[in-house]
Motif scaffolding. Structure first.
Motif, PDB file in Angstrom:
ATOM      1  N   ARG A  75       0.832  -1.205   0.000  1.00 53.38           N
ATOM      2  CA  ARG A  75       0.000   0.000   0.000  1.00 53.38           C
ATOM      3  C   ARG A  75       0.866   1.254   0.000  1.00 53.38           C
ATOM      4  O   ARG A  75       0.563   2.232  -0.657  1.00 53.38           O
ATOM      5  CB  ARG A  75      -0.932  -0.016   1.220  1.00 53.38           C
ATOM      6  CG  ARG A  75      -1.797   1.239   1.385  1.00 53.38           C
ATOM      7  CD  ARG A  75      -2.697   1.414   0.166  1.00 53.38           C
ATOM      8  NE  ARG A  75      -3.705   2.429   0.359  1.00 53.38           N
ATOM      9  CZ  ARG A  75      -3.578   3.688  -0.062  1.00 53.38           C
ATOM     10  NH1 ARG A  75      -2.462   4.092  -0.663  1.00 53.38           N
ATOM     11  NH2 ARG A  75      -4.560   4.546   0.117  1.00 53.38           N
ATOM     12  N   ASP A  76       1.970   1.200   0.736  1.00 52.53           N
ATOM     13  CA  ASP A  76       2.837   2.367   0.883  1.00 52.53           C
ATOM     14  C   ASP A  76       3.902   2.478  -0.208  1.00 52.53           C
ATOM     15  O   ASP A  76       4.686   3.413  -0.207  1.00 52.53           O
ATOM     16  CB  ASP A  76       3.545   2.329   2.249  1.00 52.53           C
ATOM     17  CG  ASP A  76       2.571   2.404   3.408  1.00 52.53           C
ATOM     18  OD1 ASP A  76       1.394   2.764   3.196  1.00 52.53           O
ATOM     19  OD2 ASP A  76       2.987   2.085   4.543  1.00 52.53           O
ATOM     20  N   SER A  77       3.938   1.516  -1.133  1.00 52.19           N
ATOM     21  CA  SER A  77       5.026   1.435  -2.111  1.00 52.19           C
ATOM     22  C   SER A  77       4.966   2.475  -3.221  1.00 52.19           C
ATOM     23  O   SER A  77       5.900   2.599  -3.994  1.00 52.19           O
ATOM     24  CB  SER A  77       5.043   0.045  -2.756  1.00 52.19           C
ATOM     25  OG  SER A  77       3.881  -0.110  -3.573  1.00 52.19           O
ATOM     26  N   GLY A  78       3.877   3.191  -3.310  1.00 55.93           N
ATOM     27  CA  GLY A  78       3.744   4.163  -4.386  1.00 55.93           C
ATOM     28  C   GLY A  78       3.031   3.598  -5.602  1.00 55.93           C
ATOM     29  O   GLY A  78       2.760   4.308  -6.562  1.00 55.93           O
ATOM     30  N   HIS A  79       2.735   2.304  -5.581  1.00 60.81           N
ATOM     31  CA  HIS A  79       1.956   1.705  -6.668  1.00 60.81           C
ATOM     32  C   HIS A  79       0.491   2.071  -6.491  1.00 60.81           C
ATOM     33  O   HIS A  79       0.021   2.258  -5.373  1.00 60.81           O
ATOM     34  CB  HIS A  79       2.089   0.176  -6.659  1.00 60.81           C
ATOM     35  CG  HIS A  79       3.458  -0.309  -6.990  1.00 60.81           C
ATOM     36  ND1 HIS A  79       4.017  -0.167  -8.232  1.00 60.81           N
ATOM     37  CD2 HIS A  79       4.392  -0.909  -6.218  1.00 60.81           C
ATOM     38  CE1 HIS A  79       5.234  -0.674  -8.223  1.00 60.81           C
ATOM     39  NE2 HIS A  79       5.490  -1.127  -7.008  1.00 60.81           N
ATOM     40  N   THR A  80      -0.213   2.136  -7.583  1.00 58.01           N
ATOM     41  CA  THR A  80      -1.649   2.382  -7.510  1.00 58.01           C
ATOM     42  C   THR A  80      -2.374   1.058  -7.329  1.00 58.01           C
ATOM     43  O   THR A  80      -1.815  -0.011  -7.584  1.00 58.01           O
ATOM     44  CB  THR A  80      -2.167   3.052  -8.799  1.00 58.01           C
ATOM     45  OG1 THR A  80      -2.037   2.117  -9.884  1.00 58.01           O
ATOM     46  CG2 THR A  80      -1.402   4.337  -9.111  1.00 58.01           C
ATOM     47  N   VAL A  81      -3.635   1.145  -6.927  1.00 58.51           N
ATOM     48  CA  VAL A  81      -4.440  -0.055  -6.787  1.00 58.51           C
ATOM     49  C   VAL A  81      -4.598  -0.733  -8.152  1.00 58.51           C
ATOM     50  O   VAL A  81      -4.651  -1.963  -8.238  1.00 58.51           O
ATOM     51  CB  VAL A  81      -5.801   0.243  -6.097  1.00 58.51           C
ATOM     52  CG1 VAL A  81      -6.720   1.029  -7.008  1.00 58.51           C
ATOM     53  CG2 VAL A  81      -6.441  -1.021  -5.593  1.00 58.51           C
ATOM     54  N   GLU A  82      -4.615   0.036  -9.217  1.00 57.51           N
ATOM     55  CA  GLU A  82      -4.708  -0.543 -10.568  1.00 57.51           C
ATOM     56  C   GLU A  82      -3.448  -1.330 -10.926  1.00 57.51           C
ATOM     57  O   GLU A  82      -3.528  -2.400 -11.527  1.00 57.51           O
ATOM     58  CB  GLU A  82      -4.972   0.543 -11.620  1.00 57.51           C
ATOM     59  CG  GLU A  82      -6.395   1.036 -11.645  1.00 57.51           C
ATOM     60  CD  GLU A  82      -7.415  -0.073 -11.905  1.00 57.51           C
ATOM     61  OE1 GLU A  82      -7.158  -0.954 -12.765  1.00 57.51           O
ATOM     62  OE2 GLU A  82      -8.455  -0.072 -11.235  1.00 57.51           O
ATOM     63  N   GLU A  83      -2.289  -0.790 -10.564  1.00 55.57           N
ATOM     64  CA  GLU A  83      -1.045  -1.513 -10.835  1.00 55.57           C
ATOM     65  C   GLU A  83      -1.000  -2.830 -10.063  1.00 55.57           C
ATOM     66  O   GLU A  83      -0.580  -3.856 -10.607  1.00 55.57           O
ATOM     67  CB  GLU A  83       0.165  -0.650 -10.457  1.00 55.57           C
ATOM     68  CG  GLU A  83       0.388   0.521 -11.388  1.00 55.57           C
ATOM     69  CD  GLU A  83       1.435   1.504 -10.875  1.00 55.57           C
ATOM     70  OE1 GLU A  83       2.108   2.091 -11.730  1.00 55.57           O
ATOM     71  OE2 GLU A  83       1.565   1.672  -9.648  1.00 55.57           O
TER      72      GLU A  83
END
Length: 179
Positions: free
Chosen positions: A89-97
């Protein structure tokens, strides 16, 4: 051994204590292991490793299982999964990614199911009894079975992170207590 490798190893030895290394090994366990195995991986002797493991048990980070012939230690898999979901969640990825990553992992498993005509990693391991397989193919299938199990665990964690995306959001304000 190259000079760079020996320098990095001595740097590792200088910057981590034996207990630090035991903690690192223990937190990465994917299956129960004995104190001797953990000591070997951490490069530390048995008795201090065992004391460090007992502190981790007391702190609730590890569990101890004395039901077998040897005492084994394993992490709290729920805690590991929650921490990994928070990292995602904190990694900077979006939920779509993450959703795309989840779809890719599931597609990989479907490809293995089709390629080997099996439905699970253990069924794939069962194909090793086929006498027409050469050693390289047997090794390949073992590796695929391990990777398949790894992906199954990852799918659960990534799926949890997606389902609980809002809940896992880091907060900048303290939660208000309800009266």
């Amino acid at each position: 051994m190259t000079e760079d490798k020996s320098n990095s190893e001595s740097l590792m030895d200088r910057q981590t204590t034996g207990e630090d290394r035991v903690r690192m090994v223990a937190r990465q366990l994917s299956e129960p292991r004995t104190a001797n195995w953990i000591a070997s991986e951490a490069g530390w002797s048995h008795e201090p490793t065992k004391r460090a493991l007992e502190r981790l048990v007391d702190d609730g980070i590890l569990h101890r299982d004395e039901s077998g012939t040897h005492t084994t230690y394993y992490p709290d898999y729920r805690r590991q999964a929650m921490q990994e979901a928070m990292r995602l969640r904190d990694s900077g990825h979006t939920v779509e990614e993450l959703t795309d990553r989840l779809a890719d992992m599931k597609a990989q498993i479907r490809d293995w199911e089709d390629k080997f005509d099996v439905e699970s990693p253990n069924q794939l391991r069962g194909t090793l009894a086929n006498e027409t397989l050469d050693a390289d193919e047997e090794d390949y299938r073992r590796e695929i079975a391990r990777e398949w199990e790894h992906l199954q665990r990852r799918i659960k964690i990534v799926g949890f992170a997606i389902r609980e995306w809002d809940f896992l959001s880091p907060t900048t304000e303290p939660a208000e207590a309800s009266s």
